[in-house]
Design a protein around this motif. Structure first.
Motif, mmCIF file in Angstrom:
data_model
loop_
_atom_site.group_PDB
_atom_site.id
_atom_site.type_symbol
_atom_site.label_atom_id
_atom_site.label_comp_id
_atom_site.label_asym_id
_atom_site.label_seq_id
_atom_site.Cartn_x
_atom_site.Cartn_y
_atom_site.Cartn_z
ATOM 1 N N UNK A 1 30.175 64.437 3.178
ATOM 2 C CA UNK A 1 31.111 63.949 2.170
ATOM 3 C C UNK A 1 31.140 64.898 0.972
ATOM 4 N N UNK A 2 32.010 64.582 0.016
ATOM 5 C CA UNK A 2 32.092 65.368 -1.213
ATOM 6 C C UNK A 2 31.216 64.716 -2.281
ATOM 7 N N UNK B 1 31.192 69.353 -11.165
ATOM 8 C CA UNK B 1 30.859 70.184 -10.007
ATOM 9 C C UNK B 1 31.112 69.360 -8.759
ATOM 10 N N UNK B 2 31.933 69.900 -7.866
ATOM 11 C CA UNK B 2 32.180 69.274 -6.580
ATOM 12 C C UNK B 2 31.470 70.070 -5.496
ATOM 13 N N UNK B 3 30.798 69.343 -4.613
ATOM 14 C CA UNK B 3 30.139 69.978 -3.469
ATOM 15 C C UNK B 3 30.782 69.413 -2.219
ATOM 16 N N UNK B 4 31.506 70.249 -1.493
ATOM 17 C CA UNK B 4 32.166 69.814 -0.259
ATOM 18 C C UNK B 4 31.211 69.910 0.916
ATOM 19 N N UNK C 1 25.291 68.791 2.434
ATOM 20 C CA UNK C 1 24.203 68.951 3.391
ATOM 21 C C UNK C 1 22.910 68.381 2.814
ATOM 22 N N UNK C 2 21.991 67.948 3.659
ATOM 23 C CA UNK C 2 20.705 67.454 3.141
ATOM 24 C C UNK C 2 20.013 68.464 2.234
ATOM 25 N N UNK C 3 20.220 69.756 2.484
ATOM 26 C CA UNK C 3 19.606 70.795 1.645
ATOM 27 C C UNK C 3 20.211 70.848 0.242
ATOM 28 N N UNK C 4 21.317 70.147 0.026
ATOM 29 C CA UNK C 4 21.902 70.066 -1.316
ATOM 30 C C UNK C 4 21.185 69.032 -2.184
ATOM 31 N N UNK C 5 20.305 68.248 -1.590
ATOM 32 C CA UNK C 5 19.550 67.251 -2.346
ATOM 33 C C UNK C 5 18.664 67.947 -3.368
#
Lengths: 115, 113
Positions: B17-18, B74-77, B80-84
């Motif tokens: 998700x975004x 900031x939007x993250x498209x 991923x779990x690594x974005x945690x």
């Protein structure tokens, strides 16, 4: 190209003691700044050095002092340590004085614990 | 006095998700804006910076700046779990000054697999 390196990685000191933290800037960077990050908080600006002189300072008392050397490496000295000085201390280097012109890249930090 | 406000979270987003992270600031003189990502126990890592109103895209990341409303996001498209991690918003007052960065407290983002 080497990045910003800091030493030591961890340090434990007793209240009232003095501490010196070290930072080697990224190759080609002439400006070094220091930040304090308490647990659960964002980093807070301590001061900045450009060409061996302090040219900017945040809201920190005089017992926080620093040096920058001709090779652009830097030291942060803290005298009369207090318990609230326990934090992650971050060093960042940049190509110019203004963080707006040259985004900061941080070193891995020094975790200081004061008991 | 310059202040940067962020919702501390945690903000939980499903994988793919975004993720939308927001930041407001008080000083209209603020000129340069930065997003840093910080993993637990690590130092902040620069993700993006933005100076002008509008959107700036870099891979899965988009920074949005609205100076009239004094917010930056900031939007993250395709999260991923690594974005945690904790995402820190920061700004400077003057591009040429030596007043350092002013940081918010950060938003803790959790990407659920």
């Amino acid at each position: 190209e080497t990045g910003v390196t800091q030493s030591p990685t961890h340090l434990i000191k007793t209240r009232g003691q003095q501490v010196t933290l070290r930072c080697s800037s990224q190759s080609g960077h002439n400006t070094v700044s220091w930040y304090q990050q308490a647990l659960g908080q964002g980093p807070q600006f301590i001061f900045q050095y450009y060409r061996e002189e302090e040219n900017g300072r945040g809201n920190f008392p005089p017992r926080f002092s620093g040096l920058q050397f001709p090779n652009y490496s830097s030291e942060l000295n803290v005298n009369a340590l207090e318990l609230d000085d326990s934090a992650l201390y971050l060093c960042a280097s940049s190509l110019s004085q203004g963080a707006g012109n040259s985004p900061l890249h941080f070193g891995n930090g020094t975790r200081l614990t004061v008991t | 006095q310059k202040e940067v406000e962020q919702n501390s979270g945690p903000l939980s987003v499903p994988e793919g998700a975004i993720a939308s992270l927001n930041c407001t600031y008080s000083d209209r003189g603020s000129q340069s804006f930065f997003w840093y990502r910080q993993y637990s126990g690590k130092s902040p890592e620069l993700i993006m910076f933005i100076y002008s109103n509008g959107d700036k895209e870099d891979g899965r990341f988009t920074a949005q700046l609205n100076k009239a409303s004094q917010y930056v996001s900031l939007l993250i498209r395709d999260s991923q779990p690594s974005d945690s991690a904790t995402y820190l918003c920061a700004l400077t007052y003057s591009g040429g000054g030596a007043d350092g960065l002013t940081f918010g407290k950060g938003t803790h983002l959790i990407i659920q697999p």
